[in-house]
Design a protein around this motif. Structure first.
Motif, mmCIF file in Angstrom:
data_model
loop_
_atom_site.group_PDB
_atom_site.id
_atom_site.type_symbol
_atom_site.label_atom_id
_atom_site.label_comp_id
_atom_site.label_asym_id
_atom_site.label_seq_id
_atom_site.Cartn_x
_atom_site.Cartn_y
_atom_site.Cartn_z
ATOM 1 N N ASP A 207 6.740 55.898 40.830
ATOM 2 C CA ASP A 207 8.022 55.944 40.127
ATOM 3 C C ASP A 207 8.208 54.682 39.291
ATOM 4 O OD1 ASP A 207 9.505 58.364 41.345
ATOM 5 O OD2 ASP A 207 8.870 57.257 43.119
ATOM 6 N N VAL A 208 8.880 54.852 38.152
ATOM 7 C CA VAL A 208 9.309 53.730 37.320
ATOM 8 C C VAL A 208 10.829 53.688 37.321
ATOM 9 C CG1 VAL A 208 9.450 52.841 34.966
ATOM 10 C CG2 VAL A 208 7.273 53.673 35.839
ATOM 11 N N SER A 227 26.739 50.527 37.296
ATOM 12 C CA SER A 227 25.296 50.450 37.065
ATOM 13 C C SER A 227 24.758 51.835 36.729
ATOM 14 C CB SER A 227 24.592 49.896 38.313
ATOM 15 O OG SER A 227 23.186 49.917 38.164
ATOM 16 N N LEU A 228 23.872 51.899 35.752
ATOM 17 C CA LEU A 228 23.174 53.130 35.394
ATOM 18 C C LEU A 228 21.720 52.988 35.836
ATOM 19 C CD1 LEU A 228 23.390 55.898 34.003
ATOM 20 C CD2 LEU A 228 22.651 54.778 31.881
ATOM 21 N N LEU A 229 21.287 53.894 36.722
ATOM 22 C CA LEU A 229 19.966 53.809 37.336
ATOM 23 C C LEU A 229 19.113 55.004 36.917
ATOM 24 C CD1 LEU A 229 17.925 52.660 39.409
ATOM 25 C CD2 LEU A 229 19.167 53.943 41.170
ATOM 26 N N ASN A 230 18.016 54.738 36.223
ATOM 27 C CA ASN A 230 17.079 55.773 35.810
ATOM 28 C C ASN A 230 15.786 55.637 36.600
ATOM 29 O OD1 ASN A 230 18.489 56.867 33.206
ATOM 30 N ND2 ASN A 230 18.525 54.636 33.019
ATOM 31 N N ILE A 231 15.304 56.749 37.169
ATOM 32 C CA ILE A 231 14.044 56.766 37.905
ATOM 33 C C ILE A 231 13.161 57.863 37.319
ATOM 34 C CG2 ILE A 231 12.935 57.004 40.151
ATOM 35 C CD1 ILE A 231 15.633 56.290 41.412
ATOM 36 N N TYR A 232 11.990 57.476 36.845
ATOM 37 C CA TYR A 232 11.061 58.457 36.266
ATOM 38 C C TYR A 232 9.863 58.630 37.195
ATOM 39 C CZ TYR A 232 8.586 61.211 32.817
ATOM 40 O OH TYR A 232 7.953 62.237 32.173
ATOM 41 N N HIS A 233 9.695 59.865 37.701
ATOM 42 C CA HIS A 233 8.558 60.205 38.560
ATOM 43 C C HIS A 233 7.373 60.490 37.649
ATOM 44 C CE1 HIS A 233 7.160 60.944 42.560
ATOM 45 N NE2 HIS A 233 6.753 62.164 42.286
ATOM 46 N N GLY A 254 9.231 63.768 36.224
ATOM 47 C CA GLY A 254 10.335 63.643 35.281
ATOM 48 C C GLY A 254 11.431 62.683 35.706
ATOM 49 N N LEU A 255 12.563 62.788 35.015
ATOM 50 C CA LEU A 255 13.636 61.789 35.087
ATOM 51 C C LEU A 255 14.765 62.198 36.017
ATOM 52 C CD1 LEU A 255 14.920 59.157 33.866
ATOM 53 C CD2 LEU A 255 15.953 60.648 32.124
ATOM 54 N N LEU A 282 21.647 63.357 36.038
ATOM 55 C CA LEU A 282 20.534 64.162 35.547
ATOM 56 C C LEU A 282 19.471 64.193 36.634
ATOM 57 C CD1 LEU A 282 19.176 65.615 33.081
ATOM 58 C CD2 LEU A 282 18.179 63.395 32.494
ATOM 59 N N VAL A 283 18.861 65.367 36.876
ATOM 60 C CA VAL A 283 17.955 65.491 38.017
ATOM 61 C C VAL A 283 16.654 66.184 37.631
ATOM 62 C CG1 VAL A 283 19.893 65.603 39.618
ATOM 63 C CG2 VAL A 283 18.935 67.713 38.713
ATOM 64 N N ARG A 284 15.640 65.997 38.492
ATOM 65 C CA ARG A 284 14.400 66.768 38.396
ATOM 66 C C ARG A 284 14.607 68.137 39.040
ATOM 67 N NH1 ARG A 284 10.277 64.270 41.589
ATOM 68 N NH2 ARG A 284 11.698 62.734 42.463
ATOM 69 N N ASP A 285 13.743 69.079 38.710
ATOM 70 C CA ASP A 285 13.881 70.435 39.244
ATOM 71 C C ASP A 285 13.598 70.491 40.742
ATOM 72 O OD1 ASP A 285 14.527 71.429 36.753
ATOM 73 O OD2 ASP A 285 12.456 71.952 36.257
ATOM 74 N N ILE A 286 12.569 69.762 41.194
ATOM 75 C CA ILE A 286 12.129 69.831 42.588
ATOM 76 C C ILE A 286 11.911 68.431 43.121
ATOM 77 C CG2 ILE A 286 10.291 70.618 44.149
ATOM 78 C CD1 ILE A 286 9.864 72.981 42.350
ATOM 79 N N ARG A 287 12.357 68.191 44.359
ATOM 80 C CA ARG A 287 12.178 66.904 45.031
ATOM 81 C C ARG A 287 11.477 67.132 46.359
ATOM 82 N NH1 ARG A 287 15.950 63.498 43.461
ATOM 83 N NH2 ARG A 287 16.214 65.115 41.924
ATOM 84 N N PRO A 288 10.151 67.321 46.378
ATOM 85 C CA PRO A 288 9.456 67.692 47.614
ATOM 86 C C PRO A 288 9.359 66.573 48.649
ATOM 87 C CG PRO A 288 7.865 67.299 45.865
ATOM 88 C CD PRO A 288 9.221 67.233 45.231
#
Length: 305
Positions: A207-208, A227-233, A254-255, A282-288
């Motif tokens: 992750d970034v 705070s705005l937190l963005n995590i890109y898988h 994704g983000l 904003l979310v990713r479709d799947i979080r396994p």
């Protein structure tokens, strides 16, 4: 003084309803809460001591009607004006679907170095205390009930401050993978476990993190930090299906974009309380990996000496 309080109330009321509008979010593999990667306080006497102890508790609402309760103990040591180290131990309780699982999670060891008053570098690791393959009644549990991802991770980050605006970029990269053996197809067709993602021989991507924070000093004791937190898988996670073949999990990359609100209250010259509330925009479709949180709140007590 009236305007900052109004701003605080507006932000809280704007962020809170989002918790009920999304099913996923706050996908934090751990580096979001590393001390040097969190929003930093404005200069104050409480923040110049050499040693600091923190104890915290959080509650999060996860997928599949699972509730997550996390606990941690943290120690930070500022060796000199430029160099500091920190260590944190965590545990996690997950409940839901008539299952309760508690276990030790991870140990975080991190160093931070101030290049100057604006630049900070972070280097650290996350050491798992379990292998991510907890069993219940003889059956492997999905990742949603594991107290740790079970991966040994590298954490690197950089922070930069422009006046009050604080910017952070970081990478958390698994160096090993866990031993999870959960296969949804092994359960009856009408079982709740069929709704979980199969994670046998789970391989998780890195992750970034990109975070922007702006601390607002309300009074001598009270500080607000939106705070705005963005995590890109970085890529799709993988698992081994019931046929023995490795398979990508579509939609797992994704983000994720999250909003955080930090409320800090100084009790005295050496101790403070912090409330941190986070929800996804904003979310990713799947979080396994089981890190889904549609809402999370964390209360922390810190003591410096």
């Amino acid at each position: 003084m009236k305007k900052p309080y109004s701003y605080c109330l507006y932000l809280f009321l704007a962020i809170l309803p989002s918790a009920f509008l999304h099913a996923q979010g706050c996908s934090d593999a751990g580096f979001c809460t590393v001390n040097s990667l969190k929003p930093q306080h404005t200069n104050d006497s409480i923040f110049v001591q050499k040693n600091q102890l923190k104890i915290g508790f959080s509650y999060g609402k996860a997928d599949h009607s699972v509730s997550a309760y996390s606990q941690y103990l943290e120690y930070n040591l500022q060796i000199n004006s430029k160099f500091g180290i920190s260590a944190k131990a965590t545990s996690l309780l997950q409940t839901g679907n008539n299952v309760s699982a508690f276990g030790l999670s991870d140990i975080y060891l991190n160093t931070n170095y101030h290049l100057d008053k604006n630049f900070t570098l972070t280097l650290g690791t996350k050491i798992p205390l379990t292998n991510g393959n907890t069993f219940k009644n003889g059956n492997a549990l999905p990742m949603d009930y594991q107290s740790s991802l079970g991966t040994l991770d590298l954490i690197v980050g950089i922070g930069y401050q422009i006046k009050k605006l604080q910017l952070v970029a970081a990478l958390q990269q698994p160096l090993t993978q866990n031993k999870n053996q959960f296969i949804a197809e092994n359960h009856p067709i009408n079982s709740v476990w069929r709704d979980f993602q199969t994670t046998k021989d789970f391989k998780r991507s890195g992750d970034v993190l990109l975070r922007a924070s702006y601390p607002i000093k309300i009074t001598d004791r009270f500080q607000l930090t939106p705070s705005l937190l963005n995590i890109y898988h970085l890529s799709k996670d993988k698992f081994t299906n019931s046929g023995g073949s490795q398979q990508q999990i579509e939609g797992s990359e994704g983000l994720t974009m999250n909003g955080n609100l930090f409320l800090d209250y100084k009790l005295n010259e050496t101790s403070a309380l912090q409330l941190n509330v986070g929800v996804p925009f904003l979310v990713r479709d799947i979080r396994p990996d089981g890190l889904t949180r549609s809402f999370i709140a964390n209360l922390e007590y810190s003591f410096k000496f």
